[in-house]
Design a protein around this motif. Structure first.
Motif, PDB file in Angstrom:
ATOM      1  N   GLY A 175       0.786  -1.225   0.000  1.00  0.00           N
ATOM      2  CA  GLY A 175       0.000   0.000   0.000  1.00  0.00           C
ATOM      3  C   GLY A 175       0.818   1.274   0.000  1.00  0.00           C
ATOM      4  N   MET A 176       2.015   1.227  -0.579  1.00  0.00           N
ATOM      5  CA  MET A 176       2.858   2.421  -0.669  1.00  0.00           C
ATOM      6  C   MET A 176       2.979   2.856  -2.119  1.00  0.00           C
ATOM      7  N   SER A 177       2.969   4.158  -2.343  1.00  0.00           N
ATOM      8  CA  SER A 177       3.187   4.705  -3.677  1.00  0.00           C
ATOM      9  C   SER A 177       4.662   5.045  -3.828  1.00  0.00           C
ATOM     10  N   LEU A 178       5.236   4.678  -4.960  1.00  0.00           N
ATOM     11  CA  LEU A 178       6.646   4.975  -5.186  1.00  0.00           C
ATOM     12  C   LEU A 178       6.827   6.432  -5.591  1.00  0.00           C
ATOM     13  N   ALA A 179       7.837   7.060  -5.014  1.00  0.00           N
ATOM     14  CA  ALA A 179       8.222   8.410  -5.416  1.00  0.00           C
ATOM     15  C   ALA A 179       9.214   8.315  -6.571  1.00  0.00           C
ATOM     16  N   ALA A 180       9.459   9.437  -7.225  1.00  0.00           N
ATOM     17  CA  ALA A 180      10.451   9.452  -8.301  1.00  0.00           C
ATOM     18  C   ALA A 180      11.866   9.438  -7.745  1.00  0.00           C
ATOM     19  N   SER A 181      12.056  10.021  -6.568  1.00  0.00           N
ATOM     20  CA  SER A 181      13.374  10.028  -5.937  1.00  0.00           C
ATOM     21  C   SER A 181      13.200   9.959  -4.425  1.00  0.00           C
ATOM     22  N   TYR A 182      14.290   9.562  -3.757  1.00  0.00           N
ATOM     23  CA  TYR A 182      14.240   9.361  -2.313  1.00  0.00           C
ATOM     24  C   TYR A 182      15.474   9.940  -1.638  1.00  0.00           C
ATOM     25  N   GLU A 183      15.270  10.361  -0.409  1.00  0.00           N
ATOM     26  CA  GLU A 183      16.368  10.638   0.504  1.00  0.00           C
ATOM     27  C   GLU A 183      16.698   9.303   1.174  1.00  0.00           C
ATOM     28  N   VAL A 184      17.860   8.745   0.849  1.00  0.00           N
ATOM     29  CA  VAL A 184      18.277   7.480   1.453  1.00  0.00           C
ATOM     30  C   VAL A 184      18.920   7.802   2.795  1.00  0.00           C
ATOM     31  N   VAL A 185      18.335   7.301   3.863  1.00  0.00           N
ATOM     32  CA  VAL A 185      18.782   7.607   5.219  1.00  0.00           C
ATOM     33  C   VAL A 185      19.343   6.332   5.846  1.00  0.00           C
ATOM     34  N   VAL A 186      20.625   6.348   6.160  1.00  0.00           N
ATOM     35  CA  VAL A 186      21.263   5.213   6.823  1.00  0.00           C
ATOM     36  C   VAL A 186      21.586   5.615   8.259  1.00  0.00           C
ATOM     37  N   VAL A 187      21.048   4.849   9.196  1.00  0.00           N
ATOM     38  CA  VAL A 187      21.295   5.079  10.619  1.00  0.00           C
ATOM     39  C   VAL A 187      22.261   3.999  11.098  1.00  0.00           C
ATOM     40  N   HIS A 188      23.464   4.414  11.458  1.00  0.00           N
ATOM     41  CA  HIS A 188      24.485   3.482  11.950  1.00  0.00           C
ATOM     42  C   HIS A 188      24.419   3.455  13.471  1.00  0.00           C
ATOM     43  N   VAL A 189      24.199   2.249  14.026  1.00  0.00           N
ATOM     44  CA  VAL A 189      24.030   2.091  15.474  1.00  0.00           C
ATOM     45  C   VAL A 189      25.112   1.141  15.980  1.00  0.00           C
ATOM     46  N   PRO A 190      26.300   1.646  16.303  1.00  0.00           N
ATOM     47  CA  PRO A 190      27.393   0.763  16.737  1.00  0.00           C
ATOM     48  C   PRO A 190      27.013  -0.050  17.968  1.00  0.00           C
ATOM     49  N   GLY A 191      27.381  -1.331  17.939  1.00  0.00           N
ATOM     50  CA  GLY A 191      27.150  -2.191  19.091  1.00  0.00           C
ATOM     51  C   GLY A 191      25.764  -2.769  19.185  1.00  0.00           C
ATOM     52  N   ARG A 192      24.933  -2.486  18.202  1.00  0.00           N
ATOM     53  CA  ARG A 192      23.558  -2.986  18.239  1.00  0.00           C
ATOM     54  C   ARG A 192      23.527  -4.474  17.901  1.00  0.00           C
ATOM     55  N   HIS A 193      22.851  -5.268  18.699  1.00  0.00           N
ATOM     56  CA  HIS A 193      22.572  -6.682  18.431  1.00  0.00           C
ATOM     57  C   HIS A 193      23.835  -7.540  18.378  1.00  0.00           C
TER      58      HIS A 193
END
Length: 329
Positions: A175-193
């Protein structure tokens, strides 16, 4: 068949099919069932033989695959989805299959087979694409029927980041509409899991994503243990016809709201990397955002999105990789 090339390919069919199944089992962890389940191994071998024989029946005259052929190929994609094969492994299978078939054709041909070689290569180029599309559609449709919502969103996210043509169908399924472009957001969480807690880690990843999706209806996934990635539409307020993606302030505001919620959910310092890219060309933007996140400073409470200009001097080499597996598909 009237051709040394086609006769040689026919002679090698069973051996080549066996080799293909062995390569899948060796190269793709999710295909290891061929080593443990005799029925599934026989099924995979039968399919590999059928596909080669069908190629030899159709290619000499340039006859296209029939709808029945495509349905059979799609059913095999669906079968693999039921064994738990992910979209990433599906792409790997299809890539290996293409390379193996091309190698088989090359090895079977000789200098006297130029005409036959051109004929089979022309057929393989056009019909191989149709077969790949059918297999992928069957696999994706089966995943949609059985995967939980969070896993479907993950499949969509990874398809977009891999520039996979199946992304529009996966987007419709959630149920999501695709955009033409995106802000790619990478969240780096050191030590996670920690790896020792892999089972709990997977459940924790899914729980975090599920909670985030209630507030941020955007593609997102944990592709690695220390990395959460989200795709925030970056063209909602842009005039139609803009040729290149540009930084959309409202997208950055939405991205910042997202990473603040991530920081609260993981309760750890985070480093944020962002890069803008167009659909079908997001792989490069994702790679940039990953590198930026590795160079960006940790923030106890995320308050800033870092871009290439912010961390250019400190960027790690493109070869720097984080191989720790993340939440499973």
């Amino acid at each position: 068949m009237g051709s040394h090339l086609f006769a040689e390919l026919a002679r090698r069919t069973l051996d080549d099919a066996r080799h293909e199944v062995e390569v899948y089992g060796r190269e793709i962890p999710e295909y290891r069932f061929v080593e443990d389940d005799g029925r599934l191994r026989a099924e995979a071998l039968d399919y590999a033989v059928w596909l080669r024989r069908r190629t030899l029946e159709l290619a000499p005259e340039g006859t296209p695959l029939t709808q029945e052929d495509l349905d059979h190929i799609a059913s095999m994609g669906a079968t693999r989805a039921r064994t738990g094969m992910s979209a990433a492994s599906r792409r790997r299978v299809l890539g290996l299959h293409t390379n193996l078939m091309l190698r088989e054709i090359q090895e079977a041909s000789g200098p006297e087979n130029a005409d036959e070689l051109m004929r089979v290569m022309t057929w393989f180029t056009s019909q191989g694409t149709r077969g790949i599309d059918a297999y992928s559609r069957g696999h994706a449709a089966e995943q949609e029927r059985h995967l939980p919502f969070v896993a479907q969103v993950r499949a969509l996210t990874m398809a977009l980041l891999a520039d996979d043509a199946l992304a529009p169908g996966l987007a419709r399924a959630v149920g999501m509409s695709l955009a033409a472009s995106y802000e790619v957001v990478v969240v780096h969480v050191p030590g996670r899991h920690a790896p020792a807690a892999a089972g709990r880690a997977a459940a924790g990843c899914e729980g975090i994503v599920e909670a985030l999706l209630t507030r941020h209806r955007v593609p997102m996934a944990w592709p690695r243990a220390e990395e959460l990635v989200a795709l925030v539409p970056a063209d909602q307020d842009r005039a139609p016809g803009t040729a290149q993606p540009v930084r959309d302030q409202s997208a950055r505001d939405r991205a910042l709201a997202f990473v603040r919620d991530v920081g609260q959910a993981v309760a750890r310092p985070c480093a944020i990397g962002t890069s803008t890219g167009r659909v079908r060309a997001l792989a490069d933007a994702y790679a940039r955002a990953q590198r930026i996140s590795l160079a960006a400073p940790l923030q106890p409470v995320p308050r800033r999105l870092h871009t290439l200009a912010d961390v250019f001097v400190e960027l790690p080499s493109p070869k720097t990789a984080r191989s720790t597996p993340g939440c499973p598909a």
